[in-house]
Design an enzyme around this catalytic site. Sequence first.
Site, short mmCIF file in Angstrom:
data_model
loop_
_atom_site.label_atom_id
_atom_site.label_comp_id
_atom_site.label_asym_id
_atom_site.label_seq_id
_atom_site.Cartn_x
_atom_site.Cartn_y
_atom_site.Cartn_z
N GLU A 1 -20.52 8.47 12.02
CA GLU A 1 -20.61 9.64 11.14
C GLU A 1 -21.82 9.57 10.21
OE1 GLU A 1 -16.85 10.16 9.18
OE2 GLU A 1 -15.74 10.36 11.06
N GLU B 1 -13.07 8.16 17.45
CA GLU B 1 -12.17 7.99 16.29
C GLU B 1 -11.19 9.15 16.32
OE1 GLU B 1 -14.11 6.68 12.70
OE2 GLU B 1 -12.75 7.85 11.46
#
Length: 815
Positions: free
Chosen positions: A431, A507
């Site tokens: 991210e 994720e």
Amino acid sequence: MNMKHQKQLLAVLLMGTACTLQAQRSETLLEKNWKFSKGDFKEASQPEFNDTKWESVVIPHDWAIFGPFDMNNDLQNVAVTQNFEKKASLKTGRTGGLPYVGTGWYRTSFDAPADKEVTLLFDGAMSEARVYVNGKEACFWPFGYNSFHCNVTPLMNKDGKNNTLAVRLENRPQSSRWYPGAGLYRNVHLIVTDKVHVPVWGTQITTPHVSKDFAAIRLQTKIDNAGEKTQIRVETEILSPDGKVVTSKENTSRINHGQPFEQNFIVNAPELWSPESPSLYKAVSKIYADDRLVDTYTTRFGIRSIEYIADKGFYLNGKHRKFQGVCNHHDLGPLGAAINVAALRHQLTLLKDMGCDAIRTSHNMPTPELVALCDEMGFMMMIEPFDEWDIAKCENGYHRYFNEWAERDMVNMLHNYRNNPCVIMWSIGNEVPTQCSPVGYKVAKFLQDICHREDPTRPVTCGMDQVTCVLANGFAAMIDIPGLNYRTQRYKESYDQLPQNLILGSETASTVSSRGVYKFPVEDKKSTKYEDHQCSSYDVEACSWSNIPDEDFALADDNHWTIGQFVWTGFDYLGEPSPYDTDAWPNHSSMFGIIDLASLPKDRYYLYRSVWNKDAETLHILPHWTWPGREGEVTPVFVYTNYPTAELFINGKSYGKQSKNDSSLKNRYRLMWMDAVYEPGEVKVIAYNKDGKAVAEKVVRTAGKPHHIELVSNRNELTADGKDLAYVTVKVVDKDGNLCPTDNRQINFSAKGTGKYRAAANGDPTNLEQFHLPKMHTFNGMLTAIIQAGETAGEIVFTAKANGVKAGNIRIQTK
């Protein structure tokens, strides 16, 4: 090797280099006789510095885990951009509420032969490590998660005796998004070799061909300090998993033009590594320089093939499978960041029983002991180094060092773990804000190219959460394996647009729950907060940006182009207490875990087990059935089972059968009686197989008055090495042994004999009791105490006492 345009990536297997203790080479852990003090000391690097008043510690050591907890420890006023926050807010407990910020010093001394090469290897040091030997700086390594080493031969005393080793570490405020730990929290190795030797991580094993009939093994060995006229001979034996020599080679070379020494082998009828059969080989190499034996080096590896095929998925040893993985942070709950093999093994044992077969090291380079255990126990790994690149997430995060240090950090990681068979892909980041930069793909390519250069056998992924950005700017199209963090609603769109024709759930889920807590009415909710700062264990609550497990199960089941998932997270961890992260003290640990901070499974554990563990029976009922004041009220009952059908009985009355079906997402994976009414007594579930035959039964009863403490240890025999651990589940139960799920009394601990009490945790994300003190309150009737073996054989007697109930005792042998 151009991996981007290959639709089929064939890789092979690898290792954990362990050096045999031969006369030419020795490797010693520097564990004992360390002195530690927090604070900065101008002359602490010098041999004559007086550290007699400093604390005596054993390495690995985490200085911050002892607390105390305080809201003001690393209080952060920030906007979490990856959670779509636009405005800064006060983040309490974000890094666990523990005092990890500051400077600390460690000092010890060591001896080594004066005529040898001496190297110090640090598996990790948190952080900004400056290493001094005899008052002179030996090396600096800023990233606290990476392994690094330095040759200290020129700094040694002439006689090799009483060399002073000092290490300065500093953790800056706002340098992390979770609890990073502090200090020499991983092992320190002293490596002594001949002048001509194999350096740290000096071998690389690949398997260019793998089949049932035979495997081709390629071993490259780097040899340091061999002169141009030195004749090098390498004798290597390949040992099978049972220790037998299956093949060998002897090769001689005088000229290698700086290239590694190469040997090739054939292993007939190889035992292939997989999670179900984690077979491990060894390559034992003897190095001769001008006919003198100078080094013996052992490389552990595995033989296996991996393929990622567009539109088909992931294949291990030619067999299709999907990752049933979890993400984990590096802390070990009440033990903090200080590494302990027994604690890691306990975590992996619980995950294995759940059906988990893969680990993502999020978002940091792992400790070598974890990777070795994954080799041995059969877990595939995605190893990931970074949470930020050149653009900051945290004011004092890794972005400060990225441009100068990223390649060095990546090379260390790749060389450390490229021989481990469990590693099946690399991740270059999580991210990262850089993903939305118009030139972010260039940074990603820089990192991916390092992976391809140092290890051409494995693909690269990246955990991407800003789907619109990465689809538009070419970032996702460039990555070998596109990894999406959440965004389940955009999987199909991403698959349709991207050339790789594969999607990885890098994720997933981030469902939130508190063990033993149930909220009514039972409704799917996002970012819900309650007065008690807990979340519901009906497993229907998530954060605004995340989802419940059922969505990810369905994506994996329904789409051939998805290659599986890595759930956030396997275990709760210190820090990131979402959704109670904004001005919500005392929350200071996560609620994402399938297993809580005390290593106690939540209800969700059995939901995953019912889907993932194909070899075991699962039949789990929730909630508990002790609800004073709820008599006559609707109290839904959920059942997680691998069977297709079950029937619910409350005090003998049938509430009918429920079968898994496609009427709704949750009905595919859960059996739910939403109209069940609470009345004290007995809840019974009978499970039926696909033929309608009753095959299993489970009962939950209303608890009576708390009567005694029940103790159950995960192990009854420990190794007397001063490190081994037993995890003891502590329960308050009634006279019939039923858990008292609303009991929260304080338990006092004592351990006598050949071991000691180490720590306790109860899994309550709001609990501020210090882990190392011999007392703690139960949370919903339970907690975990950890017992540590001493160094002598004998017996540990562990006792748990509390007011109003009979004490519990347990005996654990040490050998």
